[in-house]
Design an enzyme around this catalytic site. Structure first.
Site, PDB file in Angstrom:
ATOM      1  N   GLU A   1     -70.488  -2.935 -39.925  1.00 27.28           N
ATOM      2  CA  GLU A   1     -71.519  -1.544 -39.789  1.00 27.28           C
ATOM      3  C   GLU A   1     -71.660  -1.694 -38.228  1.00 27.28           C
ATOM      4  O   GLU A   1     -72.790  -1.229 -37.914  1.00 27.28           O
ATOM      5  CB  GLU A   1     -72.781  -1.802 -40.622  1.00 27.28           C
TER       6      GLU A   1
HETATM    7  C1  TNX Z   1     -74.892  -4.102 -46.353  1.00 28.41           C
HETATM    8  S1  TNX Z   1     -73.054  -6.376 -46.592  1.00 28.41           S
HETATM    9  C2  TNX Z   1     -75.171  -4.682 -45.330  1.00 28.41           C
HETATM   10  C3  TNX Z   1     -76.279  -5.530 -44.843  1.00 28.41           C
HETATM   11  C4  TNX Z   1     -77.250  -4.969 -45.745  1.00 28.41           C
HETATM   12  C5  TNX Z   1     -76.979  -4.955 -47.272  1.00 28.41           C
HETATM   13  C6  TNX Z   1     -78.046  -4.715 -48.177  1.00 28.41           C
HETATM   14  C7  TNX Z   1     -72.912  -5.910 -44.946  1.00 28.41           C
HETATM   15  C8  TNX Z   1     -71.993  -6.696 -44.475  1.00 28.41           C
HETATM   16  N1  TNX Z   1     -73.797  -5.222 -44.545  1.00 28.41           N
HETATM   17  O1  TNX Z   1     -76.561  -5.281 -43.503  1.00 28.41           O
HETATM   18  O2  TNX Z   1     -78.541  -5.988 -45.750  1.00 28.41           O
HETATM   19  O3  TNX Z   1     -75.981  -4.057 -47.328  1.00 28.41           O
HETATM   20  O4  TNX Z   1     -77.441  -4.938 -49.438  1.00 28.41           O
END
Ligand code: TNX
Length: 495
Positions: A307
């Protein structure tokens, strides 16, 4: 009495010998066939049996065959069982655990544990239990090398004792990797000597302004050693280039603008980034990874990479290449969330698939580059997703995950060739979870399902059979004080 077919994860092969049961008595001893061997399994099992039965259970190099003995036999002759396999043979005269590695013996001891009455899990011994182990033979080894769990200690902080408690629960289901998500926008949870404000400032709070915290180097070593005594390897994650607000709040010079962000206690993602091309960023990464590598005996360091919505795409690609090179230079194997496959990956890097909203694209692109993949598709592997719409805790961005869903899937179904699947990992993000009781509620009973998918041969996969085995675990959780969710769809015994 517990049955040989109640074990989770389901073993490769089971041959019951009805009537040839073993009973642990006050005169029982543990025999260790290799003189002076300090196998984690031996100390661990002796502790369990002594606490549970109240018997002395001495560890001896050899014993009179008239005594009821539990033998640990570590032998290269058992190499065919593989790096983590074991054979457990139970007769009225002896329980024998054979393996060619410490991990194999440990997993054998966990199987023996599950064959004992649940009261073995108590801390104060019970006078009235008959410690029977059903007769027969189990031969077992894992389907995948990686059976992991991830705990997010950044959104909420969990104490060393909390993490040890989770480690104990993972060991029961033969998980061998604990991935600690140590840094995120809301908190930096590991002391780094060369950048002291990361922990003291960046670790000072948590989601909703809850108390923060961080692990000192000594705390972290304590966790690593405790995990090792349960044959679990710690995989530390420093998430970059995004998810770094806590680091920027401590050292604003790491941001491009040089502005000074405040500490963050919300749960949005994607708004922070390290400044990819500043020289100080490279020094920062090299020093942080260097210290972490020195503290970590395990093979892997996780670099995050998810992200990174505030990092320019071209910068992101450069950044992934630089950071994986730094990790490799410090002697560790880099793992990143599967977005890192946007960059060309060198051989040996590992990608962890999670984002089911990309339709498998990041898993495919990692696999196409020839690297190994860990499968944590958010649905069904994110234990922080709600069980159903009525669950109070948890998130639902990737849907809900029932107990059945967490079990009833196949890692082979994501387009990654079997030989490139390193294994599976159950992730627990803690935006909405504040206590170990919350963690247990979300992990139990779904974690054992994912652990079984990672360990057991596909041929044993059957929801109707699994749900019965799962229901049979509940009496053990009750004795252990695990705060599990009596989810619908499983026929829990009353009481
Ligand atoms: C996605 S999974 C994210 C996290 C959040 C999560 C909550 C991932 C690599 N990034 O930052 O905590 O979803 O389900």
């Amino acid at each position: 009495m517990v049955s040989l077919s109640d074990i989770i994860p389901a073993p490769v092969s089971i041959r019951p010998h009805p009537g040839d049961d073993f009973v642990i008595l006050a005169s029982s001893v543990i025999v260790v066939s290799v003189a002076g061997a300090e196998q984690p399994a031996v100390a661990w099992l002796a502790g369990l049996l002594r606490r549970g039965t109240g018997y002395a259970i001495p560890i001896v190099p050899a014993a009179d065959s008239s005594l009821p003995i539990i033998t640990f036999a570590l032998s290269v002759a058992e190499a065919s069982l593989g790096e983590e396999g074991y054979r457990l043979t139970v007769s009225s005269a002896e329980v024998r655990i054979q393996a060619s590695t410490d991990a194999g013996l440990f997993h054998g001891a966990q199987t023996l544990r599950q064959l004992l009455p649940p009261e073995i899990e108590t801390d104060d011994s019970q006078g009235n239990v008959r410690w029977v182990v059903p007769g027969g033979e189990i031969t077992d080894h894992p389907r995948y090398r990686w059976r992991g769990a991830m705990l997010d200690v950044a959104r909420h902080f969990f104490s060393v004792a909390d993490v040890k408690r989770y480690i104990d629960l993972l060991a029961l289901y033969k998980c061998n990797m604990l991935h600690l998500h140590l840094t995120d926008d809301q908190g930096w949870r590991i002391a780094i000597e060369s950048w002291p404000l990361l922990a003291s400032v960046g670790g000072s709070t948590a989601v909703d302004g809850d108390p923060g915290g961080y692990y000192s180097a000594a705390d972290y070593r304590d966790i690593v050693a405790y995990a090792a005594s349960r044959c679990i390897s710690i995989v530390p994650e420093i998430d970059a280039p995004g998810h770094v607000n806590a680091a920027l709040a401590a050292y604003p010079e790491l941001s491009c603008a040089g502005t000074h962000p405040s500490l963050y206690t919300g749960i949005e993602v994607g708004f922070s980034t390290l400044c990819p091309d500043k020289p100080i960023t490279e020094r920062f990464l090299d020093e942080v990874i260097g210290e972490l590598a020195a503290l970590t005996p395990g093979d892997y360091i996780h670099i995050g990479g998810d992200e990174a919505r505030s990092t320019q795409p071209a910068d992101y690609i450069d950044f992934v290449q630089k950071l994986t090179t730094i990790v490799t230079a410090h002697g560790k194997i880099p793992i990143g969330w599967a977005e890192i496959s946007k960059a060309p990956l060198s051989a040996g890097v590992v990608a962890q698939y999670w984002d089911v909203n990309d339709g498998g694209r990041s898993a495919h692109s990692a696999a196409a580059q020839g690297v190994d993949v860990i499968l944590s598709p958010a649905n069904p592997c994110y234990l922080d997703l709600k069980y159903d719409a009525a669950t109070q805790l948890g998130l639902s961005w990737a849907g809900t995950v029932s107990v059945r869903a967490a079990y009833d899937w196949d890692p082979g179904g994501y387009g990654v060739p079997e030989h490139q699947i390193l294994g599976v990992e159950a992730a627990l993000w803690t935006e909405t979870l504040r206590t170990v009781a919350d963690v247990e509620y979300m992990a139990f009973p779904r974690l054992p399902g994912i652990a079984e998918v990672g360990w057991s041969p596909k041929s044993t996969h059957s929801w109707p059979a699994y749900r019965q085995r799962l229901a049979a675990q509940a009496s053990r959780w009750v004795v252990m004080g695990v705060n599990f969710h009596r989810a619908a769809g499983v026929e829990w015994a009353k009481g």
